[in-house]
Design an enzyme around this catalytic site. Structure first.
Site, PDB file in Angstrom:
ATOM      1  N   CYS A   2       8.358  14.313  41.886  1.00 47.19           N
ATOM      2  CA  CYS A   2       9.626  13.751  42.338  1.00 47.19           C
ATOM      3  C   CYS A   2      10.854  14.701  42.220  1.00 47.19           C
ATOM      4  O   CYS A   2      11.042  15.326  41.116  1.00 47.19           O
ATOM      5  CB  CYS A   2       9.615  12.383  41.646  1.00 47.19           C
ATOM      6  SG  CYS A   2       8.251  11.597  41.814  1.00 47.19           S
ATOM      7  N   ARG A  27       8.559  21.473  44.405  1.00 42.85           N
ATOM      8  CA  ARG A  27       8.074  20.785  43.363  1.00 42.85           C
ATOM      9  C   ARG A  27       6.852  19.795  43.796  1.00 42.85           C
ATOM     10  O   ARG A  27       6.082  19.293  42.912  1.00 42.85           O
ATOM     11  CB  ARG A  27       9.213  19.679  42.740  1.00 42.85           C
ATOM     12  CG  ARG A  27      10.479  20.487  42.077  1.00 42.85           C
ATOM     13  CD  ARG A  27      11.291  19.536  41.846  1.00 42.85           C
ATOM     14  NE  ARG A  27      11.180  18.584  40.895  1.00 42.85           N
ATOM     15  CZ  ARG A  27      11.529  18.593  39.550  1.00 42.85           C
ATOM     16  NH1 ARG A  27      12.112  19.526  39.154  1.00 42.85           N
ATOM     17  NH2 ARG A  27      11.127  17.712  38.551  1.00 42.85           N
ATOM     18  N   TRP A  74       6.476  11.747  44.794  1.00 39.83           N
ATOM     19  CA  TRP A  74       5.062  12.156  44.507  1.00 39.83           C
ATOM     20  C   TRP A  74       4.412  10.967  44.077  1.00 39.83           C
ATOM     21  O   TRP A  74       4.549  10.588  42.972  1.00 39.83           O
ATOM     22  CB  TRP A  74       5.201  13.402  43.531  1.00 39.83           C
ATOM     23  CG  TRP A  74       3.705  13.913  43.574  1.00 39.83           C
ATOM     24  CD1 TRP A  74       3.298  15.144  44.359  1.00 39.83           C
ATOM     25  CD2 TRP A  74       2.751  13.780  42.399  1.00 39.83           C
ATOM     26  NE1 TRP A  74       2.070  15.311  43.653  1.00 39.83           N
ATOM     27  CE2 TRP A  74       1.738  14.760  42.667  1.00 39.83           C
ATOM     28  CE3 TRP A  74       2.589  12.823  41.405  1.00 39.83           C
ATOM     29  CZ2 TRP A  74       0.351  14.784  41.945  1.00 39.83           C
ATOM     30  CZ3 TRP A  74       1.570  12.903  40.611  1.00 39.83           C
ATOM     31  CH2 TRP A  74       0.316  13.834  40.972  1.00 39.83           C
ATOM     32  N   ASN A 100      12.589   9.207  38.957  1.00 39.39           N
ATOM     33  CA  ASN A 100      11.580  10.105  38.612  1.00 39.39           C
ATOM     34  C   ASN A 100      10.757   9.491  37.308  1.00 39.39           C
ATOM     35  O   ASN A 100      11.638   9.381  36.071  1.00 39.39           O
ATOM     36  CB  ASN A 100      11.964  11.512  38.232  1.00 39.39           C
ATOM     37  CG  ASN A 100      12.413  12.133  39.617  1.00 39.39           C
ATOM     38  OD1 ASN A 100      12.398  11.864  40.591  1.00 39.39           O
ATOM     39  ND2 ASN A 100      13.026  13.457  39.364  1.00 39.39           N
ATOM     40  N   GLY A 101       9.542   9.589  37.084  1.00 36.71           N
ATOM     41  CA  GLY A 101       8.782   9.192  35.865  1.00 36.71           C
ATOM     42  C   GLY A 101       7.932   7.967  36.208  1.00 36.71           C
ATOM     43  O   GLY A 101       7.650   7.465  37.129  1.00 36.71           O
ATOM     44  N   GLU A 481      -8.253  32.164  36.212  1.00 36.26           N
ATOM     45  CA  GLU A 481      -7.124  32.092  36.930  1.00 36.26           C
ATOM     46  C   GLU A 481      -7.098  32.439  38.329  1.00 36.26           C
ATOM     47  O   GLU A 481      -6.603  31.733  39.168  1.00 36.26           O
ATOM     48  CB  GLU A 481      -6.124  33.067  36.048  1.00 36.26           C
ATOM     49  CG  GLU A 481      -4.608  33.193  36.666  1.00 36.26           C
ATOM     50  CD  GLU A 481      -3.953  31.686  36.953  1.00 36.26           C
ATOM     51  OE1 GLU A 481      -4.326  30.722  36.298  1.00 36.26           O
ATOM     52  OE2 GLU A 481      -2.982  32.048  37.652  1.00 36.26           O
ATOM     53  N   LYS A 485      -6.264  30.010  41.355  1.00 33.72           N
ATOM     54  CA  LYS A 485      -5.314  30.227  42.370  1.00 33.72           C
ATOM     55  C   LYS A 485      -6.020  29.938  43.685  1.00 33.72           C
ATOM     56  O   LYS A 485      -5.240  29.435  44.590  1.00 33.72           O
ATOM     57  CB  LYS A 485      -5.121  31.874  42.282  1.00 33.72           C
ATOM     58  CG  LYS A 485      -3.865  32.512  41.265  1.00 33.72           C
ATOM     59  CD  LYS A 485      -2.602  31.786  41.463  1.00 33.72           C
ATOM     60  CE  LYS A 485      -2.314  30.494  40.966  1.00 33.72           C
ATOM     61  NZ  LYS A 485      -1.893  30.246  39.572  1.00 33.72           N
ATOM     62  N   GLU A 488      -6.438  26.208  44.546  1.00 34.31           N
ATOM     63  CA  GLU A 488      -4.906  25.578  44.812  1.00 34.31           C
ATOM     64  C   GLU A 488      -4.313  25.668  46.091  1.00 34.31           C
ATOM     65  O   GLU A 488      -3.872  24.888  46.490  1.00 34.31           O
ATOM     66  CB  GLU A 488      -3.817  26.161  43.756  1.00 34.31           C
ATOM     67  CG  GLU A 488      -3.985  25.652  42.039  1.00 34.31           C
ATOM     68  CD  GLU A 488      -3.008  26.392  41.336  1.00 34.31           C
ATOM     69  OE1 GLU A 488      -2.218  25.619  40.841  1.00 34.31           O
ATOM     70  OE2 GLU A 488      -2.601  27.590  41.346  1.00 34.31           O
ATOM     71  N   HIS A 504     -26.745  30.491  33.307  1.00 36.50           N
ATOM     72  CA  HIS A 504     -26.869  29.129  32.758  1.00 36.50           C
ATOM     73  C   HIS A 504     -26.771  28.046  33.927  1.00 36.50           C
ATOM     74  O   HIS A 504     -26.290  26.767  33.363  1.00 36.50           O
ATOM     75  CB  HIS A 504     -26.312  28.971  31.417  1.00 36.50           C
ATOM     76  CG  HIS A 504     -26.757  29.876  30.483  1.00 36.50           C
ATOM     77  ND1 HIS A 504     -27.982  29.972  29.926  1.00 36.50           N
ATOM     78  CD2 HIS A 504     -26.127  31.009  30.080  1.00 36.50           C
ATOM     79  CE1 HIS A 504     -28.008  30.800  28.869  1.00 36.50           C
ATOM     80  NE2 HIS A 504     -27.111  31.507  29.071  1.00 36.50           N
ATOM     81  N   LYS A 603       4.748  21.264  41.411  1.00 33.50           N
ATOM     82  CA  LYS A 603       5.162  22.250  40.290  1.00 33.50           C
ATOM     83  C   LYS A 603       5.347  22.005  38.885  1.00 33.50           C
ATOM     84  O   LYS A 603       4.995  22.621  38.293  1.00 33.50           O
ATOM     85  CB  LYS A 603       6.531  22.905  40.915  1.00 33.50           C
ATOM     86  CG  LYS A 603       7.043  24.027  40.315  1.00 33.50           C
ATOM     87  CD  LYS A 603       6.328  25.525  40.626  1.00 33.50           C
ATOM     88  CE  LYS A 603       6.430  26.660  39.765  1.00 33.50           C
ATOM     89  NZ  LYS A 603       5.320  27.296  39.540  1.00 33.50           N
TER      90      LYS A 603
HETATM   91  C1  G6P Z   1       1.383  22.325  37.562  1.00 35.75           C
HETATM   92  C2  G6P Z   1       1.587  23.528  38.229  1.00 35.75           C
HETATM   93  C3  G6P Z   1       0.966  24.806  37.852  1.00 35.75           C
HETATM   94  C4  G6P Z   1       1.254  24.784  36.204  1.00 35.75           C
HETATM   95  C5  G6P Z   1       0.956  23.585  35.550  1.00 35.75           C
HETATM   96  C6  G6P Z   1       1.451  23.590  34.059  1.00 35.75           C
HETATM   97  O1  G6P Z   1       0.129  22.036  37.606  1.00 35.75           O
HETATM   98  O2  G6P Z   1       1.321  23.444  39.791  1.00 35.75           O
HETATM   99  O3  G6P Z   1       1.200  25.818  38.302  1.00 35.75           O
HETATM  100  O4  G6P Z   1       0.521  26.117  35.681  1.00 35.75           O
HETATM  101  O5  G6P Z   1       1.552  22.350  36.195  1.00 35.75           O
HETATM  102  O6  G6P Z   1       3.004  23.928  34.244  1.00 35.75           O
HETATM  103  P1  G6P Z   1       3.909  24.449  33.306  1.00 35.75           P
HETATM  104  O7  G6P Z   1       5.335  24.284  33.898  1.00 35.75           O
HETATM  105  O8  G6P Z   1       3.728  23.452  31.941  1.00 35.75           O
HETATM  106  O9  G6P Z   1       3.517  25.614  32.911  1.00 35.75           O
END
Ligand code: G6P
Length: 608
Positions: A2, A27, A74, A100-101, A481, A485, A488, A504, A603
């Protein structure tokens, strides 16, 4: 997650609120809304979906207002519907609130409100706050907010307006960031500086437990216990072009291309070439304290967790200190063992991830020394750590983290080098490493210049349903990673595995339709990885290898090769991840996915 924007001033509020909301789009959100104070009272508009929809909905309305609050939601409690979108209003429609929260005791409070005759309309936890404010209102909005917040449990960043106080926004924070922007005859409030950066770079970060009363000409801050605070104005060094696309089609692509310079920023002033060591003053630790470290726990979420895993390989190999990497969400609830001599490192791009922040607090409660590796200056994790290292990657807007990852890995490398030189690493080995480190930005540039073959590979595989990523040793987290990516942003199911683990389980999935990305660099496990490649090929799997420049032999054994320059084996993740970022980007693009704002993702995850 949010986002909040608020404005009180002399200019029309609507365009300021809408452009602020657009800056917060990155975000992640599923509905949006705004409330403004007009001569005819409170004017509220909300819509499901993108801000564009909200904009279209109000396009033909004539609203003159110089005060308002706006929100991107969100969904957590209640579906993303127009009704559940913020702002929420009291039963008299005189007070509006964005939040937010999460309010954890909202069910109990809702029962209390209903007993008092309040009509609750939505499924949200947020709505109860505005009703509580109304019940506590006795002529002073700030006091009503204070009284209401004393009744709620949970986290919040809120902004409140009321036609009873047309000159004022009241904002409050506990666990969800809020910042006040200071202008001339106008003031702003937002959950993120990017929402106000085009108007002002003079800001005050609200701290947990603080309430601000903001008018066009002034603002004052008190604690929830009503103690006056003298705010200090800070100048944000981020500039507007840093949060714009600058000719790139997407923020993600821009951020991938920024990596040579962001990695340079992470290194700048931190390498001593003569002594082959890193200098990290922000750690706030004396030589003796560094030498006494017996064990390191690194905690993080998402992409930052992957960089933490690479940190484990780096620090253990260089400094011979045992390192454990924990998902922050798991660490905080498993009564961790933090004996004397253990330090905790929290890795977070935003510095606001709720689980990582709670893990840090948990460790602090145990009396453990806590360090932060953070991008956003002044964020909660940065403030609450005993010391740390900023990665200086600049604002990262694309939801899928790229430049923050490589900068985090670089900072962990520097920590490994520093701790290593106090223990197992010789001056000569240290010098050799510093030389290799310095070459990394230029080597990333070389990979970026040669991205066309990656685009062509993406074309061939853009329509598959599954991908497997394999790596060994320090490149196993890179496989994780790469898979993250891709899933996502392209919504293709992808898994990362240590190459040898394939036998395995995942090997059962391999057939001619399964692309397998293998990080197969010329290092000590090269031959082992080649055997894993043979196992995939024997089952007709399509192998895309990330290989070391000059390795011509591999081209005959795989379907596609992407070459990266040679470097010290501990630095290879900084290079091997770049083609994987680009591959994910191009695949997502070809599938028509919204690269910068993937569905359901946020984000900065500020709720548990
Ligand atoms: C969310 C974002 C990711 C990020 C993760 C941790 O899931 O979409 O891209 O890696 O949070 O966020 P931070 O700000 O703690 O690195």
């Amino acid at each position: 997650m949010c986002g909040i924007v608020g404005y009180v001033g002399f200019r029309p509020a609507l365009p300021i609120l809408l452009s602020g909301l657009k800056r917060l789009e990155y975000r992640g959100y599923d509905s949006a809304g705004l409330a403004m104070l007009t001569d005819n009272g409170l004017w509220v508009s909300k819509s499901v979906g993108k801000i564009k929809m909200l904009e279209e909905q109000i396009a033909d309305k004539e609203i003159t207002s110089t005060r308002g609050i706006a929100h991107t939601r969100w969904a957590t409690h209640g579906e993303p519907t127009e009704l559940n979108a913020h702002p929420h209003t009291d039963n008299f429609e005189e007070i509006a609130l964005v939040h937010n929260g999460i309010i954890e005791n909202f069910r109990t409070l809702k029962e209390y409100l209903v007993r008092k005759g309040v009509v609750v309309h939505t499924q949200t936890d947020t709505e109860i706050i505005v009703h509580l404010i109304r019940l506590n209102y006795r002529g002073n909005l700030t006091e009503a907010v204070r009284e209401a917040l004393l009744q709620v449990e949970g986290t919040y960043g809120i902004a409140v307006i009321s036609m009873l106080h047309p000159d004022t926004i009241v904002a409050a924070r506990k666990g969800s960031p809020l910042v006040i922007g200071h202008g001339e005859g106008e003031n702003f409030v937002a959950s993120d500086v990017s929402a106000m950066l085009e108007h002002t770079n003079r800001v005050v970060y609200l701290q947990d437990g603080e309430i601000a009363t903001i008018t066009p000409s002034d603002y004052s801050i008190t604690t929830i216990q009503n103690v006056k605070i003298s705010p200090s104005i800070e100048e944000v060094t981020w500039t507007l072009d840093m949060i714009e696309k600058e000719g790139f089609d997407h923020f993600m692509l821009k951020e991938i291309h920024e990596q040579p310079s962001t990695i340079r920023n992470a290194i700048r002033g931190r390498l001593n070439f003569d002594d082959g060591i890193a200098r990290l003053n922000g750690l706030n630790l004396q030589f003796e304290q560094l030498r006494r470290i017996k064990r390191i726990v690194i905690t993080a979420c998402g992409t930052s967790w992957h960089s933490a895993l690479i940190g484990e390989y780096l620090i253990e190999e260089l400094a011979r200190i045992p390192v454990e990497v924990e998902y922050a969400s798991e660490f905080r609830y498993r009564s961790p063992i933090l004996e004397d001599g253990t330090i905790l490192i929290a890795v977070s791009q935003s510095g606001e991830t709720a689980d990582t922040l709670s893990a840090l607090r948990e460790a602090k409660n145990h009396g453990t020394l806590c360090l932060g590796i953070v991008n956003v200056v002044g964020s909660s994790i940065a403030r609450e750590s005993d010391g740390g290292v900023y990665i200086h990657a600049g604002p990262e807007i694309g939801v899928a983290s790229t430049k923050a990852f490589t900068s985090q890995v670089m900072v962990l490398t520097l920590i490994g080098l520093l701790l290593g030189r106090m223990r197992a690493v010789s001056v000569q080995h240290g010098r050799e490493l510093t030389e290799w480190i310095q070459k990394i930005p230029q080597q990333v540039e070389m990979i970026l210049r040669n991205s066309e073959p990656i685009r062509q590979i993406a074309q061939q595989f853009a329509q598959v349903n599954n991908f497997l990523y394999l790596g060994r040793g320090i490149n196993f987290p890179v496989a994780l990673e790469g898979a993250l990516k891709l899933k996502e942003i392209s919504y293709i199911h992808a898994e990362g595995y240590p190459a040898a683990e394939m036998k395995h389980g995942p090997i059962a999935l391999i057939d001619e339709n399964m692309p397998v990305v293998v990080i197969a660099l010329k290092d000590s496990v090269y031959d082992k990885v080649m055997s894993n490649i043979a196992e995939v090929r024997a089952r007709k799997g399509q192998v895309i290898a990330i290989a070391t420049e000059g390795d011509t032999e591999i081209a005959e054994r795989v379907n596609h090769v992407i070459y990266i320059p040679h470097t010290h084996h501990l630095l290879t993740p900084l290079l091997s991840v770049v083609p994987l970022q680009l591959l994910a980007y191009y695949v997502a693009l070809l599938r028509g996915c919204p690269v910068d704002q993937p569905r359901n993702l946020a984000k900065s995850v500020t709720v548990e």
